[in-house]
Design an enzyme around this catalytic site. Structure first.
Site, PDB file in Angstrom:
ATOM      1  N   HIS A  55     -10.662  33.757 -29.925  1.00  0.00           N
ATOM      2  CA  HIS A  55      -9.362  34.117 -30.513  1.00  0.00           C
ATOM      3  C   HIS A  55      -9.446  34.217 -32.046  1.00  0.00           C
ATOM      4  CE1 HIS A  55      -7.991  33.343 -26.427  1.00  0.00           C
ATOM      5  NE2 HIS A  55      -8.725  32.262 -26.497  1.00  0.00           N
ATOM      6  N   GLU A  66      -5.221  27.226 -30.256  1.00  0.00           N
ATOM      7  CA  GLU A  66      -6.615  27.145 -29.817  1.00  0.00           C
ATOM      8  C   GLU A  66      -7.604  27.710 -30.830  1.00  0.00           C
ATOM      9  OE1 GLU A  66      -7.406  29.286 -26.162  1.00  0.00           O
ATOM     10  OE2 GLU A  66      -9.545  29.110 -26.559  1.00  0.00           O
ATOM     11  N   HIS A  84     -14.150  27.810 -26.583  1.00  0.00           N
ATOM     12  CA  HIS A  84     -12.719  27.931 -26.269  1.00  0.00           C
ATOM     13  C   HIS A  84     -12.139  26.560 -25.953  1.00  0.00           C
ATOM     14  CE1 HIS A  84     -12.041  32.349 -25.787  1.00  0.00           C
ATOM     15  NE2 HIS A  84     -13.366  32.310 -25.916  1.00  0.00           N
ATOM     16  N   GLU A 104     -15.216  25.697 -22.269  1.00  0.00           N
ATOM     17  CA  GLU A 104     -13.832  25.254 -22.443  1.00  0.00           C
ATOM     18  C   GLU A 104     -13.953  23.770 -22.780  1.00  0.00           C
ATOM     19  OE1 GLU A 104     -11.268  27.193 -22.442  1.00  0.00           O
ATOM     20  OE2 GLU A 104     -11.580  28.873 -21.058  1.00  0.00           O
TER      21      GLU A 104
HETATM   22 ZN    ZN Z   1      -9.511  30.750 -25.117  1.00  0.00          ZN
END
Ligand code: ZN
Length: 755
Positions: A583, A598, A651, A715
């Site tokens: 992102h 995030e 992420h 993640e």
């Molecule tokens: Zn993400």
């Protein structure tokens, strides 16, 4: 009159009466005064088995006034309202109205006055301690007296009662089993009571006279759960040490509930059912194992409970509960008692799911008990997954419902594992959704509303551009158009609910003259139109992210600005590790409950990882090193065009369930070594990160599907879990994650990269 001046006068009086004798005649003692060795600074002598000190030295030590009356051979010493008198050839010391007998009394030796050290100094309120074996004498003035040490608050606080708080230190031994409280200038009261020694704790009081302090040493067979941060507070007449609650009892109560009791307040636990097993994990933060009682005999649903201190930093107590076949354990609706000291669980009923149906954007089903559906969107192909724990399918629930609908293609149901039913809604396109629960006639009704709507409209500025940022809950058809007379940017969104009046729209400023919306129908389809009317227009670019759910329109602020492609880093070739912070810019990624975006931890972790790899002699390149937007395709291009050796995308996760948490690592089968790479890195992460291990998974994320080298997407933790959101905002956690990923990368390279 200054003390110094006063002393000089005293000195003159004394000097007039006696001759000076330069040689010291010290007795064989080492003397400490308030923790300082003063043996060399004072003259002492033993007379009649009594230690005498030169009067002038004692006066200096105590900062006392000294007076010598030659005619009477009378010595007077005064300090802090205490006055003592001694006469030559008398063995008494007069203190106020008392006369105390000494062995030697005042002695004149070589024309110097000497007086009994112990009796004189005690008169001024000092304490003496003589350690005969070492020939050491300690003199100090206690400033506080400790009268009592006791447990408070059900054993969660230790209270040390004392007159006054003097400087103190709390020391915790490395193994955590010994806690020492050092208190300066303290003495133990004659009626001191130790109210803490018991089966589990043992108190030892140690006097350290040479440092003029007292040590309270508390030992335990187990780790002492002292709160390192904020563990001490001071009351007027007591020092209070706080402890973390300890596990006290695990038992089946008369009402057949399973109770986990601690000595103090238990925070919310993380509860996770391990798939395809009869095991559930209950992770309780900030609770220490302690001496606990386990009593689960004679019950029909719990087979075994394993208890361990999963980690000490952060403190997590882990219960692994194994249930009997076809039984399960679930938290009571109100699973904490009033004092919050107990967590309660009951034998779970398997919930039956019935009446699954879909009509005009709404999916509905009912269940026989409350469930917390876990939902997540997957993109390739677009689908919404709904996990229903502790559930089974009712007889009427078919495997698949085919639909003829503009949003949903079909709904499938399956048993995901022996305690989870999975519903999958196959979507035409990624779509926003909302889940709600209603209770009626003993059933729980769940509705999933599929609908696209606007989730945010905002504007921000850089030197050259004014950005219009629009986000939609789902992926739907839309067009961005430019009209003139007047200049305006128009976004037409198909099949979206016009909720713009419910949102905070940007102010009319800069290039924005007015924002408005309208609805119309085009070839039978509903269209919501969002209009930005502009003061001036030069040029614009449209950026899209997150499967098109985020739209950015960058309006140039003057004619000199040419909207350009986002900055692409020049990349060196070979042996290069690409680190991709997910992102950025107008695309925040997931957003936590307290607002953490995030993109921020992703970038922090990525930057630290690059730094660590460089320190380890590796070459690392960030796809973005600032808060800028970069399309997925560009990220992939950077990796492929630079012929990089490895690709890591960072992420943070998010799901519609506050309690879910943990770390997971994704790979795609596009490169044969991706799985191995994922294993090396994940192995480090799950062992040391202190959060739940969600394993290694295969998925089609764009950046790991189209990169040509071994690639993974991590993640790191869940932003949707408030505790993990807090972790994700901490620089310590960023460093921890970066170090572990770097370890994994280096492990992989050593074994597979020929290095
Ligand atoms: Zn993400």
């Amino acid at each position: 009159m200054s003390l110094k001046y006063r002393y000089i006068i005293t000195f003159i009086i004394l000097a007039a009466a006696v001759f000076f004798w330069s040689k010291s005649i010290n007795a064989q003692n080492t003397i400490y005064f308030n923790g300082e060795n003063i043996t060399e600074k004072i003259s002492t002598v033993n007379v009649k088995d009594e230690l005498l000190v030169k009067a002038t030295d004692l006066a200096e030590m105590l900062d006392a006034d000294l007076k010598w009356q030659p005619a009477l051979k009378l010595l007077e010493m005064e300090a802090d309202d205490v006055k003592i008198k001694l006469m030559a050839n008398s063995s008494y010391i007069q203190i106020k109205n008392d006369a105390i007998r000494t062995k030697a009394g005042l002695q004149l030796i070589d024309n110097q006055a000497y007086l009994p050290l112990a009796k004189a100094i005690e008169a001024f309120g000092y304490l003496l301690e003589f350690q005969r074996d070492k020939e050491e004498l300690y003199i100090f003035q206690p400033e506080t007296t400790i009268s009592n040490v006791s447990w408070q608050e059900d054993g969660n606080q230790l209270q040390i009662e004392m007159d006054e708080i003097t400087p103190y230190r709390v020391l915790h031994s490395d193994d955590g089993k010994e806690l020492t409280v050092e208190i300066d200038k303290a003495e133990i009261d004659e009626e001191f009571s130790d109210n803490i020694s018991n089966n589990n704790y043992y108190l030892k009081v140690e006097n350290v006279p040479d440092k003029a302090l007292l040590r309270l040493i508390i030992r335990s067979r187990n780790s002492i759960p002292f709160k390192i941060d904020g563990g001490v507070y001071e009351k007027e007449d007591a020092l209070v040490l706080s402890f973390l609650p300890q596990l006290k009892k695990l038992h089946i109560k008369d009402d057949n509930t399973f109770a986990v009791e601690a000595t103090g307040e238990i925070p919310d636990a993380d509860i996770e059912y391990l798939p395809n097993s009869q095991k559930m994990i209950i992770d309780i933060p900030s609770v220490v194992i302690g001496e606990y009682e386990l009593d689960i005999k004679e019950n029909s649903f719990i087979k075994n409970v394993d208890v361990k201190q999963h980690s000490l930093d952060p403190v997590i107590l882990r219960l692994e509960v194994e249930t009997e076949d076809d039984h399960l354990l679930q938290p009571l609706n109100n699973y904490k008692d009033q004092k919050n000291n107990t967590l309660s669980f009951k034998e779970g009923e398997k919930t039956v799911i019935r009446d699954l149906a879909y009509e005009s954007g709404q999916l509905r089903f009912k269940s026989t008990a409350h469930i917390d559906p876990e939902t997540f969107l997957l993109s390739d192909p677009p689908r919404l997954v709904i996990n229903l724990f502790n559930a089974q399918r009712g007889e009427d629930l078919s495997d698949e419902i085919k639909l003829d609908d503009s949003m949903l293609k079909s709904i499938r149901t399956a048993r995901f594992d022996d305690r989870t039913v999975r519903l999958v809604a196959d979507l035409e396109d990624l779509t926003g959704y909302q889940i709600s629960e209603k209770q009626q006639d003993g059933y729980f009704y769940y509705t999933v509303d599929f609908q696209n709507k606007f989730s945010k409209v905002s504007s921000d500025e850089t030197a050259d551009f004014q950005n219009l940022n629009i986000s939609l809950t789902g992926n739907t058809d839309y067009e961005v158009k430019k009209f003139t007379h007047p200049h305006r940017i128009v976004i037409d969104v198909k099949n979206a609910y016009n909720n713009l009046n419910e949102l905070d729209l940007p102010e009319n400023n800069g290039l924005i003259k007015e924002i408005r919306s309208s609805n119309y129908e085009l070839e039978g389809e509903k269209v919501t139109r969002l209009v930005f009317e502009l003061e001036e227009y030069f040029s614009h670019t449209v950026n899209k992210s997150d499967e098109g759910r985020l739209i950015n329109i960058a309006l140039a602020k003057n004619a000199d600005v040419t909207p350009d492609e986002p900055f692409l880093m020049a990349a060196p070739k070979n042996n290069l590790i690409i680190i991709d912070a997910g992102h950025g810019g107008f695309d925040p990624g997931a957003i936590g409950h307290s607002g953490l975006e995030e993109k921020i931890p992703n970038l922090e972790i990525a930057k630290k990882l690059a730094e660590i790899l460089e320190e380890e002699g590796q070459k690392a390149l960030l796809t973005r090193n600032e808060d800028t937007f970069l399309s997925l395709q560009k990220r992939v291009n950077i990796a492929n065009e630079s012929n990089a050796e490895l690709f890591v995308s960072i992420h943070a996760n998010s799901i519609n369930n506050k309690t879910a948490g943990g770390v997971e690592t994704y790979y795609n089968g596009s490169h044969k070594d991706s799985r191995l790479f994922a294993e090396k890195v994940h192995d480090k992460l799950y062992r040391s990160l202190g959060i739940i291990d969600r394993g290694i998974k295969k998925d089609n994320f764009y950046v790991i599907k189209y990169t040509e080298m071994p690639s993974i997407l991590i993640e790191t933790a869940f932003l949707s879990n408030p505790k993990e959101e807090k972790l994700l905002s901490s620089p310590d956690f960023h460093t921890k994650v970066a170090v572990l990923i770097a370890d994994g990368i280096i492990d992989y390279l050593r074994e597979n990269g020929g290095r």
